[in-house]
Design an enzyme around this catalytic site. Structure first.
Site, PDB file in Angstrom:
ATOM      1  N   ARG A 120       2.773  -6.124   6.632  1.00  0.00           N
ATOM      2  CA  ARG A 120       4.004  -5.383   6.543  1.00  0.00           C
ATOM      3  C   ARG A 120       4.944  -5.715   7.468  1.00  0.00           C
ATOM      4  O   ARG A 120       6.239  -5.863   7.093  1.00  0.00           O
ATOM      5  CB  ARG A 120       3.304  -3.848   6.419  1.00  0.00           C
ATOM      6  CG  ARG A 120       4.589  -2.966   6.072  1.00  0.00           C
ATOM      7  CD  ARG A 120       5.320  -2.042   7.140  1.00  0.00           C
ATOM      8  NE  ARG A 120       6.528  -1.180   7.041  1.00  0.00           N
ATOM      9  CZ  ARG A 120       7.174  -0.843   7.231  1.00  0.00           C
ATOM     10  NH1 ARG A 120       7.191  -1.386   8.694  1.00  0.00           N
ATOM     11  NH2 ARG A 120       8.271  -0.256   6.932  1.00  0.00           N
ATOM     12  N   ARG A 199      -8.358   1.471   8.004  1.00  0.00           N
ATOM     13  CA  ARG A 199      -7.549   0.348   7.665  1.00  0.00           C
ATOM     14  C   ARG A 199      -7.713  -0.584   9.019  1.00  0.00           C
ATOM     15  O   ARG A 199      -7.339   0.041  10.074  1.00  0.00           O
ATOM     16  CB  ARG A 199      -6.443   0.257   6.909  1.00  0.00           C
ATOM     17  CG  ARG A 199      -5.445   1.363   7.498  1.00  0.00           C
ATOM     18  CD  ARG A 199      -4.435   1.840   6.355  1.00  0.00           C
ATOM     19  NE  ARG A 199      -3.562   0.457   5.977  1.00  0.00           N
ATOM     20  CZ  ARG A 199      -2.830   0.564   4.990  1.00  0.00           C
ATOM     21  NH1 ARG A 199      -2.967   1.533   3.725  1.00  0.00           N
ATOM     22  NH2 ARG A 199      -2.202  -0.505   4.789  1.00  0.00           N
ATOM     23  N   ASP A 325       9.514   6.007  -0.810  1.00  0.00           N
ATOM     24  CA  ASP A 325       8.747   7.053  -0.604  1.00  0.00           C
ATOM     25  C   ASP A 325       9.202   8.527  -0.449  1.00  0.00           C
ATOM     26  O   ASP A 325       8.321   9.333  -0.815  1.00  0.00           O
ATOM     27  CB  ASP A 325       7.869   6.550   0.563  1.00  0.00           C
ATOM     28  CG  ASP A 325       6.948   5.470   0.508  1.00  0.00           C
ATOM     29  OD1 ASP A 325       6.566   5.041  -0.618  1.00  0.00           O
ATOM     30  OD2 ASP A 325       6.222   5.411   1.358  1.00  0.00           O
ATOM     31  N   ALA A 338       5.654  -0.212  -2.426  1.00  0.00           N
ATOM     32  CA  ALA A 338       6.742  -0.682  -2.129  1.00  0.00           C
ATOM     33  C   ALA A 338       7.659  -1.203  -3.151  1.00  0.00           C
ATOM     34  O   ALA A 338       8.820  -1.207  -3.040  1.00  0.00           O
ATOM     35  CB  ALA A 338       6.330  -1.782  -1.016  1.00  0.00           C
TER      36      ALA A 338
HETATM   37  C1  LIG Z   1       5.762   1.919  10.540  1.00  0.00           C
HETATM   38  C2  LIG Z   1       5.388   1.727   8.971  1.00  0.00           C
HETATM   39  C3  LIG Z   1       4.270   0.963   8.788  1.00  0.00           C
HETATM   40  C4  LIG Z   1       3.663   1.011   7.625  1.00  0.00           C
HETATM   41  N1  LIG Z   1       2.674   0.126   7.195  1.00  0.00           N
HETATM   42  C5  LIG Z   1       2.262  -0.104   6.102  1.00  0.00           C
HETATM   43  C6  LIG Z   1       1.234  -0.721   5.561  1.00  0.00           C
HETATM   44  O1  LIG Z   1       0.427  -1.375   6.570  1.00  0.00           O
HETATM   45  N2  LIG Z   1       0.785  -1.029   4.489  1.00  0.00           N
HETATM   46  C7  LIG Z   1       1.580  -0.439   3.425  1.00  0.00           C
HETATM   47  O2  LIG Z   1       1.098  -0.555   2.147  1.00  0.00           O
HETATM   48  N3  LIG Z   1       2.419   0.327   3.350  1.00  0.00           N
HETATM   49  C8  LIG Z   1       3.009   0.602   4.876  1.00  0.00           C
HETATM   50  N4  LIG Z   1       3.919   1.536   5.284  1.00  0.00           N
HETATM   51  C9  LIG Z   1       4.615   2.192   4.093  1.00  0.00           C
HETATM   52  C10 LIG Z   1       5.462   1.325   3.098  1.00  0.00           C
HETATM   53  O3  LIG Z   1       6.301   0.382   4.063  1.00  0.00           O
HETATM   54  C11 LIG Z   1       6.321   1.954   2.241  1.00  0.00           C
HETATM   55  O4  LIG Z   1       5.300   2.592   1.290  1.00  0.00           O
HETATM   56  C12 LIG Z   1       6.771   1.139   1.303  1.00  0.00           C
HETATM   57  O5  LIG Z   1       7.376  -0.063   1.509  1.00  0.00           O
HETATM   58  C13 LIG Z   1       8.183   2.365   0.770  1.00  0.00           C
HETATM   59  O6  LIG Z   1       9.132   2.266   1.694  1.00  0.00           O
HETATM   60  P1  LIG Z   1      10.256   3.144   2.047  1.00  0.00           P
HETATM   61  O7  LIG Z   1      11.522   2.316   2.414  1.00  0.00           O
HETATM   62  O8  LIG Z   1      10.609   4.138   0.927  1.00  0.00           O
HETATM   63  O9  LIG Z   1       9.509   4.001   3.485  1.00  0.00           O
HETATM   64  P2  LIG Z   1       9.255   3.606   4.766  1.00  0.00           P
HETATM   65  O10 LIG Z   1       8.711   2.070   4.751  1.00  0.00           O
HETATM   66  O11 LIG Z   1       8.348   4.536   4.981  1.00  0.00           O
HETATM   67  O12 LIG Z   1      10.668   3.558   5.444  1.00  0.00           O
HETATM   68  C14 LIG Z   1      11.196   4.878   6.041  1.00  0.00           C
HETATM   69  C15 LIG Z   1      12.190   4.468   7.309  1.00  0.00           C
HETATM   70  O13 LIG Z   1      12.800   5.458   7.705  1.00  0.00           O
HETATM   71  C16 LIG Z   1      13.046   5.971   8.841  1.00  0.00           C
HETATM   72  N5  LIG Z   1      13.356   7.222   9.102  1.00  0.00           N
HETATM   73  C17 LIG Z   1      12.747   8.344   8.768  1.00  0.00           C
HETATM   74  N6  LIG Z   1      13.329   9.445   9.152  1.00  0.00           N
HETATM   75  C18 LIG Z   1      14.446   9.056   9.560  1.00  0.00           C
HETATM   76  C19 LIG Z   1      15.454   9.740  10.197  1.00  0.00           C
HETATM   77  N7  LIG Z   1      15.553  11.153  10.162  1.00  0.00           N
HETATM   78  N8  LIG Z   1      16.660   8.943  10.719  1.00  0.00           N
HETATM   79  C20 LIG Z   1      16.600   7.797  10.429  1.00  0.00           C
HETATM   80  N9  LIG Z   1      15.717   6.986   9.937  1.00  0.00           N
HETATM   81  C21 LIG Z   1      14.646   7.525   9.471  1.00  0.00           C
HETATM   82  C22 LIG Z   1      11.644   5.386   9.460  1.00  0.00           C
HETATM   83  O14 LIG Z   1      11.648   4.979  10.599  1.00  0.00           O
HETATM   84  C23 LIG Z   1      11.228   4.192   8.530  1.00  0.00           C
HETATM   85  O15 LIG Z   1      11.557   3.185   9.065  1.00  0.00           O
HETATM   86  C24 LIG Z   1       4.399   1.546   6.539  1.00  0.00           C
HETATM   87  C25 LIG Z   1       5.715   2.467   6.733  1.00  0.00           C
HETATM   88  C26 LIG Z   1       5.995   2.449   8.165  1.00  0.00           C
HETATM   89  C27 LIG Z   1       7.404   3.255   8.507  1.00  0.00           C
END
Ligand SMILES: Cc1cc2nc3c(=O)[nH]c(=O)nc-3n(C[C@H](O)[C@H](O)[C@H](O)COP(=O)(O)OP(=O)(O)OC[C@H]3O[C@@H](n4cnc5c(N)ncnc54)[C@H](O)[C@@H]3O)c2cc1C
Length: 440
Positions: A120, A199, A325, A338
């Protein structure tokens, strides 16, 4: 900001899009906003880019999106660090005897819709750097504390009191979203799904040194699953030419709910669950450095009634939306979490271009209407695959080994989010714009 012509950027729309969170959802929304002519800016609470997480999956419906970026260069960079199963496929073993029930071949490679499974953090770094290269402003170390909107604008407040104003705010702030509470007007509490996942990702030196496990690393990438122990399944892959490995073990868990990725796990507990299993599983587990073991509780949320402020029962002025998410957490057995966040980002950017700066509300409602039912259906597949693998009828599998294969649903994989929104967008925006006028 100069956008290279090769990125297919369109004329400027004058729409400023404030994006909260630089995960795959937020970054994709920003990249697609640039392609559609908007001006995105991202606020992210992490102080710096870190290579975090372990295995993540992108289906061909995500690959189709990546393949359009930088004339395919982004997809080519992702390919180099992703698992290559063209030769090996996916071996599904019976959990106790270890016998290989089926070898599921990987479909032939399609460079217009590639599939990626890799680390990731490493894949994220490629997308992050591409957004920066396009000129997207990514403001790190900026925790968004509050969201606000009026009839004419929407914005955020940062921890230091700074207020930022734009036309749209996108809450792509992950499973523990703050934006969600604001959009819904109440706090949506997560529930335990009744399952957790142990994991781990680590390098393969010990595996290579052991004659029993060497087979998984010495000839390139591999993927093996031990299916349908009582309410447990175990997936194990080796990647990067066999030099790294990772495994995930989904098991029953009724304990604390924690959506963190870094909750430490205990190897002794994993071994206890695998006591009656094919001994090769315990062999693999025993190579895991304990500090690399994560225990991640799988949280379930009922589908949210809306992803857009001021839509349906939600309060507000219709300029704030949820994405990825924050709108719809997925179970890992769907392997689509994702990917669906990416589809959201593409759809949002196109509807905003089509609706225009004067009709943000109609555009955001159309974004929800185009995405909502599809996402719900895809979410459901996470449960059906888990249940199929946890309640296997071995008599049926003997007669039809294909019945235990990982489902590859054409309606999910063949979807082209950009083509779809280009086709249906105008009609749906016309409908949602009428609903905005009627509400006014
Ligand atoms: C550190 C991390 C590791 C992950 N590892 C895996 C993995 O190994 N395998 C897997 O399948 N999925 C993993 N995921 C989840 C996966 O990336 C998501 O399920 C998918 O990609 C959907 O992404 P998203 O952008 O909706 O959410 P996310 O990937 O969770 O991103 C949300 C982002 O918003 C930021 N954020 C949250 N609140 C605030 C705020 N108040 N102000 C500013 N920024 C904020 C967070 O820091 C994060 O970077 C991980 C997520 C994170 C954050």
């Amino acid at each position: 900001m100069a956008v290279p012509e090769t990125n297919g950027a369109r004329p400027k729309t004058g729409i400023k899009v404030i994006i909260v969170g630089a995960g795959f959802g937020g970054l994709t929304a920003a990249i697609e906003c640039v392609r559609q002519g908007h001006s995105p800016v991202i606020y992210e609470s992490f102080p710096s880019l870190k290579i975090l997480g372990d295995i993540i999956s992108f289906g061909p419906n995500a690959g189709r999106i990546f393949a359009r970026w930088e004339n395919g260069d982004i997809a080519r960079a992702m390919r180099k660090i992703s698992i290559d199963l063209q030769a090996y496929g996916f071996n599904i073993h019976k959990w106790d005897t270890g016998e290989v029930v089926i070898n599921q071949k990987s479909p032939p490679r399609d460079e217009t819709a590639p599939v990626f499974n890799g680390h990731r953090g490493e894949l994220h770094e490629i997308v992050f750097n591409y957004a920066k290269k396009l000129g997207v402003e990514i403001v790190l170390d900026s925790r968004v504390d509050n969201y606000w909107e009026t009839e004419d604008a929407a914005g955020i407040s940062l921890g230091d009191g700074t207020r930022v104003e734009g036309d749209v705010v996108v809450g792509s702030d992950g499973v523990r979203s703050k934006a969600r509470t604001l959009v819904l007007g109440y706090e949506d509490k997560p529930k335990s799904s009744g399952y957790a996942v142990w994991r781990s990702w680590f390098s393969n030196e010990d595996m290579l040194a052991d004659p029993e496990t060497r087979q998984f690393c010495e000839n390139g990438d591999t993927f093996n699953g031990w299916i349908a122990g009582p309410d447990v399944h175990f997936l194990f892959s080796t990647l990067k030419g066999g030099s790294d490995c990772c495994w995930v073990l989904t098991h029953k868990d009724e304990h604390d709910i924690d959506e963190s990725w870094s909750f430490p796990g205990k190897l002794s507990e994993v071994k206890e669950v695998l006591r009656d299993w094919d001994p090769l599983c315990t062999k693999i587990i025993s190579k895991t450095p304990e500090e690399k073991l994560v225990d991640w509780k799988l949280v379930y949320r009922d589908p949210l009634p809306t992803w857009v402020s001021g839509y349906g029962s939600a309060p507000g002025h219709g300029r704030i939306c949820l994405l990825g998410d924050s709108a719809h957490p997925f179970l890992p057995t769907s392997a689509q979490g994702a990917t669906q966040a990416l589809e959201d980002g593409v759809t949002l950017a196109v509807v905003l271009r089509k609706a225009g700066k004067s009709n943000i509300k109609g555009g955001l409602r159309a974004y929800q209407d185009i995405r909502y039912e599809r996402v719900r259906k895809v979410q459901k597949t996470g449960e059906t695959t888990r249940d199929m693998w946890h309640n296997t009828d071995w008599e049926k599998v003997k007669k039809d080994p294909q019945s235990i294969a990982f489902p590859r649903e054409d309606w999910i994989f063949s979807h082209d989010a950009e083509k779809h929104v280009e086709e249906v967008g105008d009609e749906i925006i016309a409908k949602t714009s009428t609903s905005v006028e009627q509400q006014a």
